[in-house]
Design an enzyme around this catalytic site. Structure first.
Site, PDB file in Angstrom:
ATOM      1  CB  CYS A   1      -8.454  -4.566  -3.746  1.00 45.48           C
ATOM      2  SG  CYS A   1      -7.375  -3.177  -3.337  1.00 45.48           S
TER       3      CYS A   1
ATOM      4  CB  CYS B   1      -5.208  -1.378  -1.603  1.00 45.12           C
ATOM      5  SG  CYS B   1      -6.547  -0.615  -0.698  1.00 45.12           S
TER       6      CYS B   1
ATOM      7  CD  GLU C   1      -5.373  -5.949  -1.389  1.00 41.88           C
ATOM      8  OE1 GLU C   1      -4.809  -4.842  -1.244  1.00 41.88           O
ATOM      9  OE2 GLU C   1      -6.182  -6.405  -0.568  1.00 41.88           O
TER      10      GLU C   1
ATOM     11  CB  CYS D   1     -10.678  -2.912   0.498  1.00 37.55           C
ATOM     12  SG  CYS D   1     -10.105  -2.095  -1.003  1.00 37.55           S
TER      13      CYS D   1
ATOM     14  CD  GLU E   1      -1.369   4.586   4.773  1.00 38.85           C
ATOM     15  OE1 GLU E   1      -0.852   5.422   5.542  1.00 38.85           O
ATOM     16  OE2 GLU E   1      -2.070   3.622   5.172  1.00 38.85           O
TER      17      GLU E   1
ATOM     18  CG  ASN F   1      -0.419  -0.322   2.508  1.00 41.67           C
ATOM     19  OD1 ASN F   1       0.556  -1.057   2.610  1.00 41.67           O
ATOM     20  ND2 ASN F   1      -1.016   0.207   3.563  1.00 41.67           N
TER      21      ASN F   1
END
Ligand code: THU
Length: 139
Positions: free
Chosen positions: A91, A55, A57, A88, A46, A44
């Site tokens: 993703c 993210c 993935e 999530c 940010e 990830n």
């Protein structure tokens, strides 16, 4: 299928080290295997504008796509030790774009084990490329 899920899990674990997560302190690692047998990892990333975070993935999927390695044939995801970390919703949608419903996905559980599922189980009735394909000639 030649996928070694344990190797993919280990790759996802190792990928966590590359996470940029100064806000959540929740480092996630992901690894995808592609049909040509290659493996791509992601973590990830940010942002100070929190909503721009990407993210693990998706960074893994995008690395595979940019390398011309499609489709995806297996996925592993892991967060911090002791935390169950399924992908999530965003993703799941991105994974459904590049992997078939029967593609295995394994995610780390709080007890140290792994839960094994499939992309189709995580996102049934996906709005996928076939959905748009089906509309050709209608509109
Ligand atoms: N995160 C992922 O990398 N993958 C997921 O599927 C869920 C959440 C990241 C985003 C953010 O950097 C941190 O975990 C906390 O939400």
């Amino acid at each position: 299928m030649s996928t070694n899920l344990n190797e993919l899990r280990a790759a996802a674990r190792a990928a966590r080290a590359a996470a940029y997560a100064p806000y959540s302190h929740f480092a996630v690692g992901a690894a995808v295997e592609t049909a040509d047998g290659r493996r791509f990892t992601g973590a990830n990333v940010e942002n100070a504008s929190y909503g721009l975070t990407v993210c693990a993935e998706r960074t893994a999927v995008f690395a595979a796509v940019l390398a011309g390695a499609r489709p995806i044939t297996a996925v592993a995801v892991t967060g911090p030790d002791g935390v169950t970390t399924p992908p999530c919703g965003a993703c799941r949608q991105v994974l459904a774009e590049f992997g078939a419903p029967d593609v295995p996905l394994t995610y780390a559980r709080a007890d140290g084990g792994w839960s094994d599922t499939t992309l189709g189980a995580l996102l049934p009735a996906a709005f996928d490329p076939a959905t748009l394909e089906a509309s050709r000639g209608i509109a």
